[in-house]
Scaffold this motif. Structure first.
Motif, PDB file in Angstrom:
ATOM      1  N   ARG A  42       0.855  -1.163   0.000  1.00 63.59           N
ATOM      2  CA  ARG A  42       0.000   0.000   0.000  1.00 63.59           C
ATOM      3  C   ARG A  42       0.899   1.224   0.000  1.00 63.59           C
ATOM      4  O   ARG A  42       1.721   1.390   0.908  1.00 63.59           O
ATOM      5  CB  ARG A  42      -0.855   0.011   1.263  1.00 63.59           C
ATOM      6  CG  ARG A  42      -2.310  -0.005   1.162  1.00 63.59           C
ATOM      7  CD  ARG A  42      -3.035  -0.990   0.347  1.00 63.59           C
ATOM      8  NE  ARG A  42      -3.316  -2.177   1.096  1.00 63.59           N
ATOM      9  CZ  ARG A  42      -2.896  -3.362   0.766  1.00 63.59           C
ATOM     10  NH1 ARG A  42      -2.144  -3.549  -0.286  1.00 63.59           N
ATOM     11  NH2 ARG A  42      -3.215  -4.420   1.461  1.00 63.59           N
ATOM     12  N   ASP A  43       0.793   2.100  -0.996  1.00 62.36           N
ATOM     13  CA  ASP A  43       1.669   3.266  -1.048  1.00 62.36           C
ATOM     14  C   ASP A  43       1.286   4.257   0.042  1.00 62.36           C
ATOM     15  O   ASP A  43       0.106   4.466   0.343  1.00 62.36           O
ATOM     16  CB  ASP A  43       1.559   3.945  -2.411  1.00 62.36           C
ATOM     17  CG  ASP A  43       2.886   4.503  -2.882  1.00 62.36           C
ATOM     18  OD1 ASP A  43       3.865   4.410  -2.115  1.00 62.36           O
ATOM     19  OD2 ASP A  43       2.951   5.014  -4.004  1.00 62.36           O
ATOM     20  N   TRP A 187       0.037  13.050   0.139  1.00 59.46           N
ATOM     21  CA  TRP A 187       1.277  12.276   0.129  1.00 59.46           C
ATOM     22  C   TRP A 187       1.736  12.086  -1.311  1.00 59.46           C
ATOM     23  O   TRP A 187       0.939  11.780  -2.196  1.00 59.46           O
ATOM     24  CB  TRP A 187       1.053  10.893   0.745  1.00 59.46           C
ATOM     25  CG  TRP A 187       0.998  10.852   2.238  1.00 59.46           C
ATOM     26  CD1 TRP A 187      -0.129  10.759   3.013  1.00 59.46           C
ATOM     27  CD2 TRP A 187       2.090  10.856   3.154  1.00 59.46           C
ATOM     28  NE1 TRP A 187       0.203  10.725   4.336  1.00 59.46           N
ATOM     29  CE2 TRP A 187       1.567  10.782   4.452  1.00 59.46           C
ATOM     30  CE3 TRP A 187       3.475  10.932   2.985  1.00 59.46           C
ATOM     31  CZ2 TRP A 187       2.370  10.768   5.591  1.00 59.46           C
ATOM     32  CZ3 TRP A 187       4.277  10.924   4.119  1.00 59.46           C
ATOM     33  CH2 TRP A 187       3.722  10.835   5.405  1.00 59.46           C
ATOM     34  N   PHE A 188       3.027  12.234  -1.539  1.00 59.81           N
ATOM     35  CA  PHE A 188       3.602  11.944  -2.852  1.00 59.81           C
ATOM     36  C   PHE A 188       5.098  11.694  -2.673  1.00 59.81           C
ATOM     37  O   PHE A 188       5.654  11.885  -1.585  1.00 59.81           O
ATOM     38  CB  PHE A 188       3.358  13.102  -3.830  1.00 59.81           C
ATOM     39  CG  PHE A 188       3.927  14.426  -3.370  1.00 59.81           C
ATOM     40  CD1 PHE A 188       5.200  14.815  -3.749  1.00 59.81           C
ATOM     41  CD2 PHE A 188       3.180  15.268  -2.557  1.00 59.81           C
ATOM     42  CE1 PHE A 188       5.723  16.026  -3.328  1.00 59.81           C
ATOM     43  CE2 PHE A 188       3.698  16.481  -2.135  1.00 59.81           C
ATOM     44  CZ  PHE A 188       4.977  16.866  -2.518  1.00 59.81           C
ATOM     45  N   ASP A 263      -2.860  11.582 -10.028  1.00 57.22           N
ATOM     46  CA  ASP A 263      -2.833  10.180  -9.616  1.00 57.22           C
ATOM     47  C   ASP A 263      -1.599   9.872  -8.775  1.00 57.22           C
ATOM     48  O   ASP A 263      -1.578   8.877  -8.036  1.00 57.22           O
ATOM     49  CB  ASP A 263      -2.855   9.254 -10.837  1.00 57.22           C
ATOM     50  CG  ASP A 263      -4.172   9.292 -11.585  1.00 57.22           C
ATOM     51  OD1 ASP A 263      -5.182   9.696 -10.966  1.00 57.22           O
ATOM     52  OD2 ASP A 263      -4.193   8.933 -12.777  1.00 57.22           O
ATOM     53  N   GLN A 264      -0.570  10.690  -8.881  1.00 53.91           N
ATOM     54  CA  GLN A 264       0.647  10.493  -8.100  1.00 53.91           C
ATOM     55  C   GLN A 264       0.529  11.073  -6.700  1.00 53.91           C
ATOM     56  O   GLN A 264       1.432  10.887  -5.875  1.00 53.91           O
ATOM     57  CB  GLN A 264       1.841  11.150  -8.811  1.00 53.91           C
ATOM     58  CG  GLN A 264       2.183  10.567 -10.169  1.00 53.91           C
ATOM     59  CD  GLN A 264       3.175  11.435 -10.911  1.00 53.91           C
ATOM     60  OE1 GLN A 264       2.809  12.243 -11.769  1.00 53.91           O
ATOM     61  NE2 GLN A 264       4.449  11.278 -10.587  1.00 53.91           N
ATOM     62  N   LYS A 266      -1.613  11.213  -3.264  1.00 55.54           N
ATOM     63  CA  LYS A 266      -2.616  10.474  -2.504  1.00 55.54           C
ATOM     64  C   LYS A 266      -3.111  11.305  -1.320  1.00 55.54           C
ATOM     65  O   LYS A 266      -2.333  11.982  -0.654  1.00 55.54           O
ATOM     66  CB  LYS A 266      -2.042   9.147  -1.986  1.00 55.54           C
ATOM     67  CG  LYS A 266      -1.370   8.299  -3.058  1.00 55.54           C
ATOM     68  CD  LYS A 266      -2.330   7.906  -4.163  1.00 55.54           C
ATOM     69  CE  LYS A 266      -1.627   7.054  -5.207  1.00 55.54           C
ATOM     70  NZ  LYS A 266      -2.512   6.701  -6.337  1.00 55.54           N
TER      71      LYS A 266
END
Length: 408
Positions: A42-43, A187-188, A263-264, A266
């Motif tokens: 999970r990122d 978050w990225f 999309d990058q 979160k």
């Protein structure tokens, strides 16, 4: 098929659930851990393994093996503000074997715990198994769970470790107190430019705040903004978002060009809450299911791990001897609630007195705040936040019994 009755069914394969599974299986109990996903990948899950958690692995004799996993170490933490880098936190003097934060992907940590737990004959990990309901006996005591596939798995005790949006705590009608949080987080990650490094942990401007976690070849970044403003930030456009990041960290201007799609990025909806009762007959909640922590200090994993240690200390031996766990559940809550309240009180204080005013601020910050100036100028003072963040409150020693492992 989940046919055999277990001593304990743990719902949720996060840090609290996996550590509880390991400790209860280590004590000779039959334990099933249910994880709804096919893997732990999970990122942007929490990756901070604090000294208190590293000490748990040291007590288990697993620390050296854990530290063979790829990781980076945070010995000190700094904040870049008003053109200056201010040292704020020092972990190096903590009275533990590993006085630093180990930054490692949470999926690596969970895979490691799972591999060690599987050495005990009573442990079973069921992936792609989502619990959606509770089973009750004729006395209305929880006696198991039902999965999305219609399986019914009975157990002497169900442990809800299924996160801050816990299905089981809602099904059990446990009372939830919402403390609130003024911010959310994007978050990225961006690759680090060659030769770029340093111990900057956070960077601050008026109305802007970002935490940067050094992951050796890339930065994991947490951009903090006012709660409820995610849509407005997105609506302003990706270029405006990148421009804001460049103003925060000019040295990484080129790196932020790596962000080419939302999309990058979160979204983490920050929550700060806790159950006012963690149990009912046949069921115990731990970890985020019992108390969602703010990301301030990155302490969530480590508080959850302490919950698991406490639960095993109190329950494992008696359950192995055939005792009813229900009368003991209140003892778990009573032992853990004060440390949780203290940590959440500090997080709320930081939210209300530091984060919220900073995000509202429009006047430029021309010099570091007084608290940062004191911490930067007094090395011994930096040990205090290091101790609170690194060790937390109510740190437990493992007291649950142990049986021999199966041959590898």
């Amino acid at each position: 098929m989940l046919k055999n009755r277990r001593d304990i069914v743990i719902v949720g394969g996060g840090p609290a659930g996996m550590m509880a599974g390991l400790l209860f299986a280590r004590s000779g109990l039959k334990v099933a851990v249910l994880e709804k996903h096919a893997d732990f990948l999970r990122d942007f899950r929490g990756d901070t393994v604090h000294p208190s958690t590293l000490d748990v692995f040291h007590q288990l004799g697993m620390l050296n093996d854990l530290l063979e996993l790829p990781h980076s170490r945070v010995n000190e933490a700094s904040i870049h503000i008003a053109g200056r880098q201010m040292k704020a936190v020092d972990f190096r003097h903590l009275p533990v074997t590993a006085p630093y934060i180990a930054m490692m992907p949470q999926w690596d940590l969970l895979d490691f715990i799972a591999a060690r737990a599987k050495q005990y004959p009573g442990f079973a990990l069921h992936m792609e198994t989502e619990a959606v309901g509770l089973l009750y006996d004729q006395a209305e005591r929880v006696c198991g769970v039902e999965t999305r596939d219609g399986e019914r798995l009975e157990a002497k005790l169900v442990i809800a470790a299924d996160g801050r949006r816990s299905v089981l705590r809602d099904k059990a009608e446990l009372p939830l107190r919402n403390i609130g949080a003024p911010m959310d987080v994007f978050w990225f990650r961006v690759d680090k430019p060659r030769g770029y490094g340093g111990d900057v942990f956070g960077t601050v401007q008026a109305g802007r705040f970002m935490v940067m976690i050094d992951r050796r070849d890339y930065y994991q970044c947490a951009f903090v903004f006012n709660k409820g403003q995610a849509d407005a930030v997105r609506a302003a456009g990706l270029e405006a978002f990148r421009a804001g990041l460049r103003s925060l960290v000019p040295d990484l201007s080129e790196a932020f060009n790596q962000l080419t799609s939302w999309d990058q990025v979160k979204m983490l909806e920050v929550a700060l809450d806790r159950l006012e009762r963690w149990h009912r007959p046949g069921l115990l909640a731990i970890g985020d299911a019992a108390h969602a922590m703010s990301p301030i200090g990155g302490v969530g994993i480590n508080v959850a791990i302490q919950d698991a240690v406490t639960a095993a200390n109190i329950l494992a031996g008696p359950m192995k001897s055939g005792e009813d766990p229900d009368p003991l559940l209140e003892r778990v809550y009573a032992r853990r609630i004060t440390p949780v309240r203290r940590m959440q009180a500090l997080q709320k204080l930081a939210q209300d007195r530091v984060i919220a005013p900073l995000l509202r601020r429009t006047k430029p910050i021309t010099k570091p705040f007084m608290a940062l100036r004191l911490l930067n100028s007094m090395p011994w003072l930096r040990r205090l936040p290091g101790r609170v963040i690194g060790l937390g409150f109510g740190r437990e020693a493992i007291q649950s019994p142990e049986i021999p492992t199966s041959p590898k």
